[in-house]
Every structure is written in C-alpha cells, then in structure tokens.
Design an enzyme around this catalytic site. Structure first.
Site, PDB file in Angstrom:
ATOM      1  N   ARG A 396       0.915  -1.160   0.028  1.00 26.04           N
ATOM      2  CA  ARG A 396       0.152   0.090  -0.045  1.00 26.04           C
ATOM      3  C   ARG A 396       0.769   1.481   0.049  1.00 26.04           C
ATOM      4  NH1 ARG A 396      -5.371  -1.049   3.917  1.00 26.04           N
ATOM      5  NH2 ARG A 396      -6.158  -2.569   2.961  1.00 26.04           N
ATOM      6  N   ASN A 432       1.888  -6.034  -2.686  1.00 20.35           N
ATOM      7  CA  ASN A 432       0.459  -6.309  -2.023  1.00 20.35           C
ATOM      8  C   ASN A 432      -0.208  -4.915  -2.258  1.00 20.35           C
ATOM      9  OD1 ASN A 432      -1.815  -7.785  -0.790  1.00 20.35           O
ATOM     10  ND2 ASN A 432      -1.651  -6.277   0.786  1.00 20.35           N
ATOM     11  N   GLU A 433      -1.497  -4.997  -3.001  1.00 20.64           N
ATOM     12  CA  GLU A 433      -2.361  -3.966  -3.074  1.00 20.64           C
ATOM     13  C   GLU A 433      -1.375  -2.558  -3.366  1.00 20.64           C
ATOM     14  OE1 GLU A 433      -4.481  -3.624   0.501  1.00 20.64           O
ATOM     15  OE2 GLU A 433      -5.571  -5.546  -0.023  1.00 20.64           O
ATOM     16  N   ASN A 434      -0.613  -2.703  -4.484  1.00 23.38           N
ATOM     17  CA  ASN A 434       0.209  -1.640  -4.765  1.00 23.38           C
ATOM     18  C   ASN A 434      -0.654  -0.485  -5.676  1.00 23.38           C
ATOM     19  OD1 ASN A 434       2.370  -4.095  -5.003  1.00 23.38           O
ATOM     20  ND2 ASN A 434       3.023  -2.599  -3.744  1.00 23.38           N
TER      21      ASN A 434
END
Length: 827
Positions: A396, A432-434
């Site tokens: 994130r 993850n969730e970039n």
C-alpha cells in the site's frame, strides 16, 4: 596459486567422526530489561542491570525475549498503539571456544529499525522489521575488555544495549496504511552464536527433479565468512541422508588454501550431484533429505545442516497447478505474526500449534502476509507439507524514493537468500495492493510498473527456480508470473453465488491465476436465524472486487461488510458456497482464504472487537470459530463431524417454527437425533448446499434441546452433541444488564453479561457496546483482541464474556451499556 577439487564417496569415516561439531548457538531469552521510550543517549543505558539508585531515570522493567513493544496496546480500545523508540539491555557472558573465533548476535527479526551497542559503541544498525540479520560484536567485545575499569564495573560481563524503533516513516516499507500493526521490539528469537575464524556465510541447497520423478539433481553452493586473515587451509565436505536417515553415497570435498582465499579465490563453491528416483516432497508426504555441509580447518570443524526436498511444480497456463506432475488444488489460508497477549512475539510453541491447526483443517498452501516471516514457520511448512507464497512488505501507499526502493530491494534479496533452501516455497511475492495510494503527493502508475519489473527481474536472477506474484494491482498483472485479483464475492461486493463466474472471468485475463484473499468478518459467538438477509440489499452483477471505502462500516453502496450482521452463521454459508464451487472448477490452481486467525490492525477501530480484523476462522487466541469446521468438512483427510452452534447457547423463534440443524462432516453419511428421537440419515453430497446435504429441518421444544449426530466413514464412527435453550419469548428494548459467574478455575473467574428487557427476557439480536471495569485486587484479562478478552466489545446475541484474575483477593466488576443502568458483581 591454484585450487584443488577433490571428489569423494560418502564413507563411514566421516559418519563416525567425533571432531565435527555444529556451530554453537544459544537463544538469549532471559535477563533483559526493557524501556518503552527513547533515551537521551547511550550512556543512560550503561549501568549494571538491576542496580542503580532511587534517582535513576528512566524506569526499566524485566522482560523475556521474544518481546513485542505492542503486546497489549495494539488492541487497546482507548488509544493508538505506540510507534516509537524502545530499548533493551542485558549483560552477556562471552566465552567463544574457537581460537580467533567470531562472536555473533543473530536476530531472527526485530522491528523496525534496530541499533546494537556494545557498551557505548554502536556496532550496527539494521532497517527492516522482518528479515534476519547478524551483528559481529567480536571487535567491540575485545575493545571493551581492554579497559580494566569497565571489566570490574560489570564483573567481566559484556553490556549490550539494543534500540528498536517502529516510528512512522514514509520512506520505509510497509506503509502505515497497511491493514496490520507495524510492531516494534525484538519480537523474534535473538541468538548468541560462536563461530571459528573461518565459517560459512551462506549454504544454499537446491533440489530439482523432473516431472516424472526419474532423475534428481542436487546443487550446493557455499560462501565462507572470514573477516580476518587465516593462515590455514580449509576443506568442505558434504554428506547427504535420505528421509529415513540413511546415508546416500555421494560425498564431495572442496579444498582451499589461505593464500587462495587471500587472493579472492576462496569465494562461492558449487557442487552438483545427480541420482535416480529421489523420494519426492509433497503436501501429503513431505519427504525431506538432510544435507550436512562440514567445514574443516586446522583448528576447528563446524557443520551446517540443511533440510531439502525434491519436488517439481508447474502452473499450467489458464489451467491448474501441478505438483510432481499431478494436479493439486491449492487449499490455502494466510498468516500474520500476531497473537493474543504477545503481539508479534510468538514463541516456537505457539507457532507450532498454529501451523498444526492449519494442517488439521486441511490446509496445503499458505500465503505469508505481508512480509518475510520466522524461519520456524518455513521449517514447519517444510515438515508438514504446506506450499508457500512468501512476500516482501511493499504494501500500500504508493512508491517512495531511492531509500524506500533500496529497502525493498534489500529485503527481497534477504528473503530469497535466507529462505532459499525451503522446498515448501514456490512463490516470491513482490507486493500487495500496490494500486493503493496515500503516502505521497504523486501516485505514478508508470513508476510503480518500472519498479515492479525491476523487482521481478531481480527475483528471477537470484532464484530462477521459483515464480513471482502479486495481489491486487491490475496495472502490474502482466509483469509477474502469477497474479491474484481482488475477489470478495459476498463481502465487499456482490453476492457469494457470483464467486465462480467472477473467478473464471478473472482467470481468462492472465496466464496464471491464483485467488488469494477471500472470506469475510465474523464476530465470534454471534449467530443468526436468518443470516443471508443482508444479501437482499446487495446489487448483484456489479463485480466482486474491493474498492476504495468498501472496508468502512459507513456510507457507500449496500454491501454485506457494512450491512450484514457479522455473524458466524453468514460466514459459514459464504465459505460453504465457495468450497462447494471450488470442487467444480477444474482449471482452478487454488485459493487462500483470508486469514487463518483474527489479527490486530490500526485501521479498524470501529469493529466489534476494536482494532481487530475479524476474518479469521479462529480467534486471536486459537479459539475455533464455527467456520473452521466448514473447511475441515471439505479439506481434512481425517474423519470429522461437527454440529453447527457449539458456541450458540440460545436459539430463538416461534413455538412450532421449523428450524435447521446443520452438520459439517467429511463422512459419507450422518444421522441426527433431537431430544432422543432420530431425524433420519442423510448422505453427504458436496454440491448440496448448505452443509453438503447434512441438514435437517425440524421444530424445537421450548427450553432445553439436545442434538446428537452419528457420522460414518467406512468403519469409522464419530459422534458429536450440543445442548441449547430455545427461546420463544419476544423481547422489548434493552433495559438491564445481568452479570453472572459461569466458572472459576485456578484463580480465573469467567463472567457473562446478558442484556435483557424490563421483563428479564434476553435481547437476542442485541449488538450493543459493553464496557467492563474492575476495582479491587484482581485484574481484567483484557486487551487480548478476542470476543471474550476485551474490556470494550460489541455484544453477541445480547451477551458478552470477560475473565478476571482474582489475584487471591476481592474485586468488584462493573458492566456498562449506554442507555442502560450499570451492573455490578462482587468477586
């Protein structure tokens, strides 16, 4: 100068050697003092531990390692968890047995910035909370010992101080926007290691086998650690043992002279062996070979032992996953390093229990979210037969500058180097969730793509044998080998019956699809007689992904995560449907439910247990929710049976109203009994939703009812039973709280609070907030992050439980629900 390579067969000569000994390592668990604040300088940490004068400031407390700064405040409902510096100090007795040996502090994980001091000398600083690192304190120890006054002051012991810091820092990963606490402290094991003057820096073992299992290849690479010049020669010997402990007749030795090493010729050594039909590592039969790599010098011999396994895996393009040439449906879950009462400081015993519970549930795959995890977890995955996706904490927030990027590169290099030998690992996760912005004023997709490609190339260069993957960043899905989109059918978007069609659509968009993260939250102990009612409000056909704001409990489109009841009943139905569908998707590589255990998070203060992500199938203290048994009924190999509702003490409805009894089992058939009367035998059919056909519609007696079930699988017969009250009285608005003692054991009293109307009827749909407080000698067992271990929590079906340690004294417990008079009980 020249190197000589000598190849041997494995002989009993080495097997019987009494000279070989493993490098000496001991866990430094005890005799530590801790300070949850910063110091004015290192001098404030330097004094004999446990001594001083009354004016000494600040106040240190005794702790054991591993230790997490946020063991309690990570789930404190009344404050944000501490993010800042903390200090640890101890005094070590150093007695290295090796001539000119090296003394090492080996950190298995410490968050998030760590500085190590010997007396007043800063020896090393490490940035990154999850990868291992070593600190060579040899020279600092020798420098300290040269001062007789210091020696006398500390009675010959070596003062060591360690500063950890988990302060918010935008130029570090993971982002503070991540949905998990970024813990501080020495929360994994810290080891004191003695090495000889020449030792191993790295031993990498790669075991390869063809798809048919006919030919195995073993490649061993070693690097030496020799910070000071040595005058002697060295020799490396290899011994390989099969899973039964029998020596395999392959042996090799590499000899290097001191002059060769001095000239840079003593670097990496590679040895390759080939042999026929190795015993294969699989999830059902995780066969592990043992490789012993022995380093001999004139003054010492040390041994590095590595467990390895031969396996072949393949992701078929838009098709299934193959292990050793056969389809394996990956039945997975996730794990955070987080546990009730200790935060990230999980002991080996706790970790072992957790992984065994997963295996008993039927798990054969795990994604370790969202960072490199303890070596103990990887060892357990190897030995239990659990395939692993492990990733770096680029999670994130966007993409920072060069300092940020360098940490990501370094942590990827360290993760691959440190966990390279584990046969369980098949995927290196790069992020993850970039696609989630927020940390920086600019969110540039092209920059993120460029850096993702750089990490992907780096991973393949360091380890061509494994795949790369990310989750939820569609604009990077073409870069990595394996991709998981966001699919939360029936929770953040859509309804759960859309799961199969949405998954097939997403699978066709990439070469290799693997669905990680699905499920939903459930408040342990909360149940519903009509759990799917919220689906009526939800729009179908609008996708099943998670979008900005979907995790909020307020505003936006109708969704179960906001408008549902968060009951165990609903989540069991959602999981039941997903597992039923997965049995009919032949192209599916597999999935991983999110997550195995509830965990703490700073971004969910309004959840029924504040600051907890409650999507686990077990609570934060390993208490099983009902959904654990749904997974078992589809995945477990050992026969099992479980009646839904073991933690549902009161059901409700009208007299004569038909109700459903559900049984989760992997047995062929089951017979249910209600109050001594058979309800008949049902055959299990995994496509008969819900409960694979093992359900009975019946009517309950007013008052106490007892349900029993007898399940059969072949010659195996299993039993389960529950008792509950059936309430037909209707309730009005809450008017009073009743406190009662349920049990007392070993000085721990369990108290139940029930919310009732003015007539004393329990309000079974009540989800009011309740606050527990205690006055007196005892202590609340709270800040556990569980439904029964929180002083401020939403009620479940009009009740809540708290425990009190009496400390052999007297106390008064109060329970307060807004708009209702407080209740008290003397203990």
């Amino acid at each position: 100068m020249k190197r000589t390579l000598v190849v041997f067969l494995v002989m009993a000569m080495l097997t019987g050697s009494t000279k070989v000994k493993a490098q000496q390592s001991v866990r430094l668990n005890h005799n530590w003092e801790f300070l949850k604040q910063d110091l004015g300088g290192i001098w404030e940490a330097i004094r004999p531990v446990g001594k001083g004068n009354p004016e000494s400031v600040p106040l240190w407390t005794s702790v054991t390692l591993p230790h997490c700064v946020n063991a309690s405040d990570g789930v404190d409902p009344d404050q944000n968890y501490y993010q800042g510096p903390a200090w640890y100090r101890t005094q070590l007795t150093i007695a290295n047995p090796y001539p000119k040996g090296r003394t090492i502090l080996h950190f298995e994980g410490s968050g998030q910035k760590t500085s190590v001091y010997v007396y007043d000398q800063l020896v090393k600083t490490h940035v990154g909370g999850y990868d291992e690192f070593k600190v060579d304190i040899t020279d600092a120890v020798e420098a300290f010992r040269k001062n007789p006054a210091y020696q006398k002051q500390f009675s010959g012991k070596i003062p060591v101080s360690i500063r950890t810091d988990n302060s918010r820092d935008l130029e570090m990963i993971p982002s503070s926007l991540s949905d998990f606490n970024i813990y501080g402290g020495i929360y994994r094991y810290l080891n004191l290691v003695y090495l000889p003057a020449v030792s191993f820096d790295k031993v990498h073992v790669k075991a390869e086998v063809d798809k048919e299992g006919k030919m195995g290849k073993l490649t061993i690479n070693t690097n030496l650690y020799e910070p000071t010049k040595s005058t002697g020669n060295s020799k490396i010997l290899i011994r390989l043992m099969d899973p039964s402990g029998k020596a395999v007749s392959l042996k090799t030795a590499v000899e290097t002279s001191a002059s060769d090493r001095d000239a840079g010729l003593g670097g990496p050594k590679e040895m390759v062996f080939e042999f026929k039909k190795p015993r294969l590592w699989s999830t059902d039969n995780p066969e592990l070979y043992t490789v012993e790599v022995i380093l001999q010098t004139a003054s010492a011999e040390i041994k590095e032992t590595v467990k390895t396994g031969f396996r072949n895996f393949e992701f078929v393009e838009q098709g299934p996953f193959l292990l050793n040439g056969k389809r394996l449906l990956l039945r997975g879950t996730h794990r955070h390093e987080d546990h009730a009462g200790v935060g990230a400081a999980m002991t080996e015993e706790i970790m072992r229990k957790e992984m065994i519970m997963m295996k008993e549930m039927g798990v054969n795959f795990i994604r370790l979210g969202h960072y490199q995890q303890s070596r103990i977890i990887l060892q357990l995955c190897d030995s239990l037969g659990i395939v692993v996706w492990e990733e770096i904490p680029w999670c994130r927030g966007g993409l920072g500058g060069e300092v940020y990027k360098e940490q990501a590169r370094r942590m990827l290099k360290n993760m691959i180097a440190q966990h390279y030998n584990h046969p369980s690992v098949i995927i290196w996760g790069l992020g993850n969730e970039n696609d989630w912005p927020g940390d920086f004023p600019e969110f540039n997709k092209d920059s993120i793509r460029a850096f993702m490609k750089e990490l992907n190339d780096l991973s393949h260069r360091l380890d061509p044998s494994r795949k790369t993957a990310i989750r939820r960043c569609d604009f990077c899905k073409d870069i990595v080998d394996v991709y998981s989109p966001s699919i939360w059918a029936g929770w953040y978007r859509g309804i759960y019956t859309e799961y199969k069609s949405v998954s097939e659509m997403e699978m066709k968009r990439v070469k290799h699809f693997l669905h990680v993260e699905w499920g939903g939250d459930s408040h342990a102990g909360r149940h519903s007689e009509s759990p799917d009612n919220a689906l009526i409000k939800v729009k179908a056909g609008g996708g099943a992904d998670e979008r900005a704001g979907d995790a909020s409990l307020y505003g936006g489109a109708a969704r179960v995560s906001k408008d549902g009841d968060w009951s165990e009943s609903y989540i069991c139905n959602l999981i039941d449907w997903h597992l039923k569908e997965q049995e009919t998707m032949p192209w599916l590589t597999g999935t991983a439910q999110w997550p195995f255990k509830d965990f703490s998070t700073p971004v969910r203060p309004d959840n029924p247990v504040p600051y907890m992500n409650q999507k686990g199938v077990v609570e934060r203290d390993f208490t099983k929710k009902e959904s654990y048994y749904v997974f078992q009924s589809y995945w477990a190999s050992n026969p099992m049976v479980h009646i839904y509702g073991h933690n549902w003490p009161v059901r409700w409805g009208d007299e004569g109203e038909e109700k459903m009894i559900k049984v989760y089992s992997n047995c062929d058939e089951a017979e249910a009994w209600l109050n001594g009367k058979s309800l008949g035998v049902k055959k299990r059919n995994n496509q008969d939703f819900p409960a694979a056909g093992l359900r009975w519609n019946t009517t309950f007696n007013k008052g106490i009812n007892t349900v029993k079930v007898v399940a059969k699988k072949g010659k195996t017969i299993l039993y389960d039973s529950i008792s509950f009250q059936y309430q037909t009285e209707k309730w009005n608005k809450p008017a009073q709280v009743k406190l009662e003692k349920l049990e007392e054991s070993n000085g721990i009293i369990t108290i139940q609070a029930t919310l009732q109307d003015a007539n004393g009827v329990q309000c079974l749909d009540a989800a009011n907030w309740i606050r527990f407080k205690l006055a007196g000698d005892g202590q609340l067992i709270d800040n556990q992050g569980t439904s029964s271990g929180s002083n401020y929590v939403q009620m479940y079906n009009g009740r809540a439980i708290i425990r009190v340690n009496t400390n052999k004294g007297k106390s008064v417990l109060s329970a307060t629900v807004p708009t209702v008079p407080s209740a008290f009980i003397e203990l």
